[in-house]
Design an enzyme around this catalytic site. Sequence first.
Site, PDB file in Angstrom:
ATOM      1  N   ASN A 106       0.854  -1.182   0.000  1.00  0.00           N
ATOM      2  CA  ASN A 106       0.000   0.000   0.000  1.00  0.00           C
ATOM      3  C   ASN A 106       0.892   1.234   0.000  1.00  0.00           C
ATOM      4  O   ASN A 106       1.973   1.223   0.592  1.00  0.00           O
ATOM      5  CB  ASN A 106      -0.867   0.005   1.269  1.00  0.00           C
ATOM      6  CG  ASN A 106      -1.788   1.215   1.346  1.00  0.00           C
ATOM      7  OD1 ASN A 106      -2.274   1.717   0.330  1.00  0.00           O
ATOM      8  ND2 ASN A 106      -2.030   1.703   2.565  1.00  0.00           N
ATOM      9  N   HIS A 108       0.984   5.276   1.094  1.00  0.00           N
ATOM     10  CA  HIS A 108       0.262   6.170   2.007  1.00  0.00           C
ATOM     11  C   HIS A 108       0.926   7.554   1.996  1.00  0.00           C
ATOM     12  O   HIS A 108       2.156   7.644   2.068  1.00  0.00           O
ATOM     13  CB  HIS A 108       0.283   5.572   3.421  1.00  0.00           C
ATOM     14  CG  HIS A 108      -0.449   6.408   4.410  1.00  0.00           C
ATOM     15  ND1 HIS A 108      -1.827   6.439   4.460  1.00  0.00           N
ATOM     16  CD2 HIS A 108      -0.007   7.270   5.349  1.00  0.00           C
ATOM     17  CE1 HIS A 108      -2.194   7.293   5.406  1.00  0.00           C
ATOM     18  NE2 HIS A 108      -1.123   7.806   5.963  1.00  0.00           N
ATOM     19  N   SER A 135       4.880   6.802   2.325  1.00  0.00           N
ATOM     20  CA  SER A 135       5.392   5.509   2.798  1.00  0.00           C
ATOM     21  C   SER A 135       4.787   4.404   1.955  1.00  0.00           C
ATOM     22  O   SER A 135       3.592   4.407   1.688  1.00  0.00           O
ATOM     23  CB  SER A 135       4.972   5.266   4.257  1.00  0.00           C
ATOM     24  OG  SER A 135       5.349   6.337   5.093  1.00  0.00           O
ATOM     25  N   ASP A 144      -2.705   0.790   8.258  1.00  0.00           N
ATOM     26  CA  ASP A 144      -1.375   1.339   7.932  1.00  0.00           C
ATOM     27  C   ASP A 144      -0.304   0.961   8.958  1.00  0.00           C
ATOM     28  O   ASP A 144       0.583   1.758   9.266  1.00  0.00           O
ATOM     29  CB  ASP A 144      -1.457   2.875   7.767  1.00  0.00           C
ATOM     30  CG  ASP A 144      -2.374   3.267   6.623  1.00  0.00           C
ATOM     31  OD1 ASP A 144      -2.413   2.547   5.621  1.00  0.00           O
ATOM     32  OD2 ASP A 144      -3.067   4.301   6.746  1.00  0.00           O
TER      33      ASP A 144
HETATM   34  C1  GAR Z   1      -2.162   8.746  -2.942  1.00  0.00           C
HETATM   35  O1  GAR Z   1      -1.489   9.890  -2.482  1.00  0.00           O
HETATM   36  C2  GAR Z   1      -2.147   7.646  -1.903  1.00  0.00           C
HETATM   37  O2  GAR Z   1      -1.015   7.676  -1.087  1.00  0.00           O
HETATM   38  C3  GAR Z   1      -3.370   7.986  -1.105  1.00  0.00           C
HETATM   39  O3  GAR Z   1      -4.323   8.365  -2.058  1.00  0.00           O
HETATM   40  C4  GAR Z   1      -3.657   9.015  -3.128  1.00  0.00           C
HETATM   41  C5  GAR Z   1      -4.186   8.449  -4.427  1.00  0.00           C
HETATM   42  O4  GAR Z   1      -3.776   9.210  -5.510  1.00  0.00           O
HETATM   43  N1  GAR Z   1      -3.781   6.864  -0.320  1.00  0.00           N
HETATM   44  C6  GAR Z   1      -4.301   6.963   0.908  1.00  0.00           C
HETATM   45  O5  GAR Z   1      -4.541   8.018   1.442  1.00  0.00           O
HETATM   46  C7  GAR Z   1      -4.581   5.627   1.580  1.00  0.00           C
HETATM   47  N2  GAR Z   1      -4.926   5.830   2.945  1.00  0.00           N
HETATM   48  P1  GAR Z   1      -3.919   8.679  -7.002  1.00  0.00           P
HETATM   49  O6  GAR Z   1      -5.338   8.158  -7.167  1.00  0.00           O
HETATM   50  O7  GAR Z   1      -3.680   9.880  -7.842  1.00  0.00           O
HETATM   51  O8  GAR Z   1      -2.883   7.609  -7.189  1.00  0.00           O
END
Ligand code: GAR
Length: 191
Positions: A106, A108, A135, A144
């Site tokens: 994952n 984060h 991360s 997480d």
């Molecule tokens: C990313 O920044 C990822 O780290 C976050 O959502 C975004 C998705 O962006 N994930 C979380 O917050 C998980 N808890 P994207 O759709 O443009 O890849």
Amino acid sequence: RTPITVLISGTGSNLSALLRATAEPDCPYTVVGVIADRDATGLEQARTAGIPTEVVRLRDHADRAAWDEALAAAVARTEPQLVVLAGFMKLVGPPLLDAFGGRIVNTHPALLPSFPGAHGVRDALAHGVKITGASVIEVDAGVDTGRILAQVAVEILEDDTEDTLHERIKTAEQPLLVDVVRRLAAESTGR
Ligand code: GAR
């Protein structure tokens, strides 16, 4: 190439970076499926690339346990060696963990163990930290809490909003995620 399946909920910029890297001749993985829990805009780029997609909505299932089973079944149908959560905004349940334990990663948008959960960017800003980041972790049953595989630091600027900061984090996060996935895929080749 090692088959990977990517789970998304949003715009899919991390998916996009993962897909771009597959154009490189030495890329050790191939994306065999993209699965979302909603009509994520990121699904479009998978369709354009001819990659099978599936949407598994919570509301189409009797309860969370049934959705967990359906999600695990959808992932299993794509037969991945590695599962990548790239902006997938739901916790994955026991069926997926049982089937792919130790092979789910994952990404984060914070420096774990600080600011876990759905609002990593907002929570870091609200706390007033000066450095945050991204991360990439191994997924376990917690929120997480899995083993940290890689991190990158991002400075918080005086006039940052959640959006400007998240954009800068994503710019640092994408190559980090691609690096980890390349490494894990290379390691699992020939397994
Ligand atoms: C990313 O920044 C990822 O780290 C976050 O959502 C975004 C998705 O962006 N994930 C979380 O917050 C998980 N808890 P994207 O759709 O443009 O890849």
